[in-house]
Motif scaffolding. Sequence first.
Motif, PDB file in Angstrom:
ATOM      1  N   TRP A 138       0.837  -1.207   0.000  1.00 40.23           N
ATOM      2  CA  TRP A 138       0.000   0.000   0.000  1.00 40.23           C
ATOM      3  C   TRP A 138       0.870   1.256   0.000  1.00 40.23           C
ATOM      4  CZ3 TRP A 138      -5.479   0.018   0.348  1.00 40.23           C
ATOM      5  CH2 TRP A 138      -6.055   1.270   0.515  1.00 40.23           C
ATOM      6  N   ASN A 139       1.928   1.237   0.798  1.00 43.38           N
ATOM      7  CA  ASN A 139       2.812   2.397   0.932  1.00 43.38           C
ATOM      8  C   ASN A 139       3.934   2.433  -0.088  1.00 43.38           C
ATOM      9  OD1 ASN A 139       1.228   2.844   3.190  1.00 43.38           O
ATOM     10  ND2 ASN A 139       2.940   3.190   4.578  1.00 43.38           N
ATOM     11  N   ALA A 140       4.111   1.337  -0.810  1.00 45.54           N
ATOM     12  CA  ALA A 140       5.231   1.257  -1.750  1.00 45.54           C
ATOM     13  C   ALA A 140       5.092   2.301  -2.859  1.00 45.54           C
ATOM     14  CB  ALA A 140       5.307  -0.142  -2.348  1.00 45.54           C
ATOM     15  N   PRO A 141       6.202   2.874  -3.312  1.00 41.25           N
ATOM     16  CA  PRO A 141       6.162   3.952  -4.318  1.00 41.25           C
ATOM     17  C   PRO A 141       5.982   3.444  -5.750  1.00 41.25           C
ATOM     18  CG  PRO A 141       8.414   3.532  -3.679  1.00 41.25           C
ATOM     19  CD  PRO A 141       7.572   2.622  -2.819  1.00 41.25           C
ATOM     20  N   PHE A 142       4.943   2.692  -5.999  1.00 38.22           N
ATOM     21  CA  PHE A 142       4.591   2.296  -7.361  1.00 38.22           C
ATOM     22  C   PHE A 142       3.082   2.348  -7.501  1.00 38.22           C
ATOM     23  CE2 PHE A 142       4.006  -1.742  -5.214  1.00 38.22           C
ATOM     24  CZ  PHE A 142       2.912  -2.303  -5.860  1.00 38.22           C
ATOM     25  N   TYR A 143       2.597   2.507  -8.722  1.00 38.79           N
ATOM     26  CA  TYR A 143       1.168   2.659  -8.961  1.00 38.79           C
ATOM     27  C   TYR A 143       0.792   1.863 -10.196  1.00 38.79           C
ATOM     28  CZ  TYR A 143       1.982   6.457  -5.706  1.00 38.79           C
ATOM     29  OH  TYR A 143       2.368   7.169  -4.607  1.00 38.79           O
ATOM     30  N   LEU A 144      -0.440   1.411 -10.252  1.00 36.11           N
ATOM     31  CA  LEU A 144      -0.923   0.620 -11.370  1.00 36.11           C
ATOM     32  C   LEU A 144      -1.738   1.446 -12.347  1.00 36.11           C
ATOM     33  CD1 LEU A 144      -2.005  -2.651  -9.497  1.00 36.11           C
ATOM     34  CD2 LEU A 144       0.146  -2.194 -10.704  1.00 36.11           C
ATOM     35  N   MET A 145      -2.737   2.155 -11.828  1.00 34.71           N
ATOM     36  CA  MET A 145      -3.591   2.969 -12.684  1.00 34.71           C
ATOM     37  C   MET A 145      -4.275   4.034 -11.824  1.00 34.71           C
ATOM     38  SD  MET A 145      -6.974   1.876 -14.890  1.00 34.71           S
ATOM     39  CE  MET A 145      -6.060   0.602 -15.779  1.00 34.71           C
TER      40      MET A 145
END
Length: 382
Positions: free
Chosen positions: A332-339
């Motif tokens: 949740w906190n990780a610096p990556f995003y999907l959309m």
Amino acid sequence: GEGEVHFDAGNCRVPVFLNNREQRTGIMKDHDLLRIGTSVWRVTQETSGDKTGKGGLRGTFSGLIGLEELKDFKLSNIFSEVFKKHTSEEMEEQLITGTAGHTPFLDNVEIGWGKPWLFARLLGISTVLAVLLYGGFMIYDNDNLVPGLIFVGSFAVPVSTLVFFLEMNVTRNVSIFMLMQLLFVGGIVSLLVALLFYSNFDVFETYLGASAAGIIEESAKVLIVILLVGKSTRYRWILNGLLFGAAVGTGFGAFESAGYAFRIIINDGLIPGADNIITRGILAPFMHVVWTANIAAALWMVKKDKPFQWDMLKEPAFLRIFIAMMLAHMLWNAPFYLMPLPLGIDLKHVLLGIVEWIICFRLIQTGLHQLKAAREQNLSSF
């Protein structure tokens, strides 16, 4: 249907009880008990293979978390009471729980999926109040409304979610007073313990960044649950542990959201702060409330009616869920995003939330099975 047995004992000359309630005709479902005189009959549904399922993605998932797949489960049925009309008296009755006169005996507990509805009323009311506070500030530009907006905006959704867990606790043996203690005392103390962990284990932040919160904060919250209610043998049900964890998670998440909102309002102004409150409010049911609820429920699967012992933390049944929730928090906190989605939400948050609630509902199902097994043992002793 599958796992059901119809019975008709209308001509029977001895008392007939279904789940300790006198009844001459009806339908017995899985794990129900029928007592005819001194004879006890039980319906059990045969299953093949491991109870957690084999093969495929669902089977793998079940094996990893150690919980069986959902059966006889429909969201539409659980939320079927939400849009029905309920009186003020019914609302009050829904909140009178855990007292001497409102804690049912096990034999009288309606064991089945709860049908919560009060949480939706509270959510609607608190949302209206937050909108009024925000609108009042924008119209009158009065800073005195800002603390109220922060408080209502930060607590509305988490507390409403906590009421959902209260309504799902079919044992009705936990009082509102106890929940408020866990929410305020547990929430604040767990925040302070998390800060203590951050200051003494900064190596996690050094290598994991924001994802370190998954390890530090989940450890802090479950520690507080243990310290506050771990020694009690009165609350022995998995559904109790689920509710206790939800209460501490509610307090932690709400106070954390209020802190974020305050800091953003001070540094960037009300509009960014209000946006943050809205985003965290929408995401609240998928964050601290359910993370800690699942972890505490897993601990109660191990603890049962015994006082807490530190060796319980080594049990696989607990560790599977604890690690799963830590990983969910870290991702949740990780610096990556999907959309990117509207209101600052990302698809990552939605997918993680779905997985977390699947685990939650499986834990509730396990809790219901625990209640059924206990009632079966009680009835078999007649």
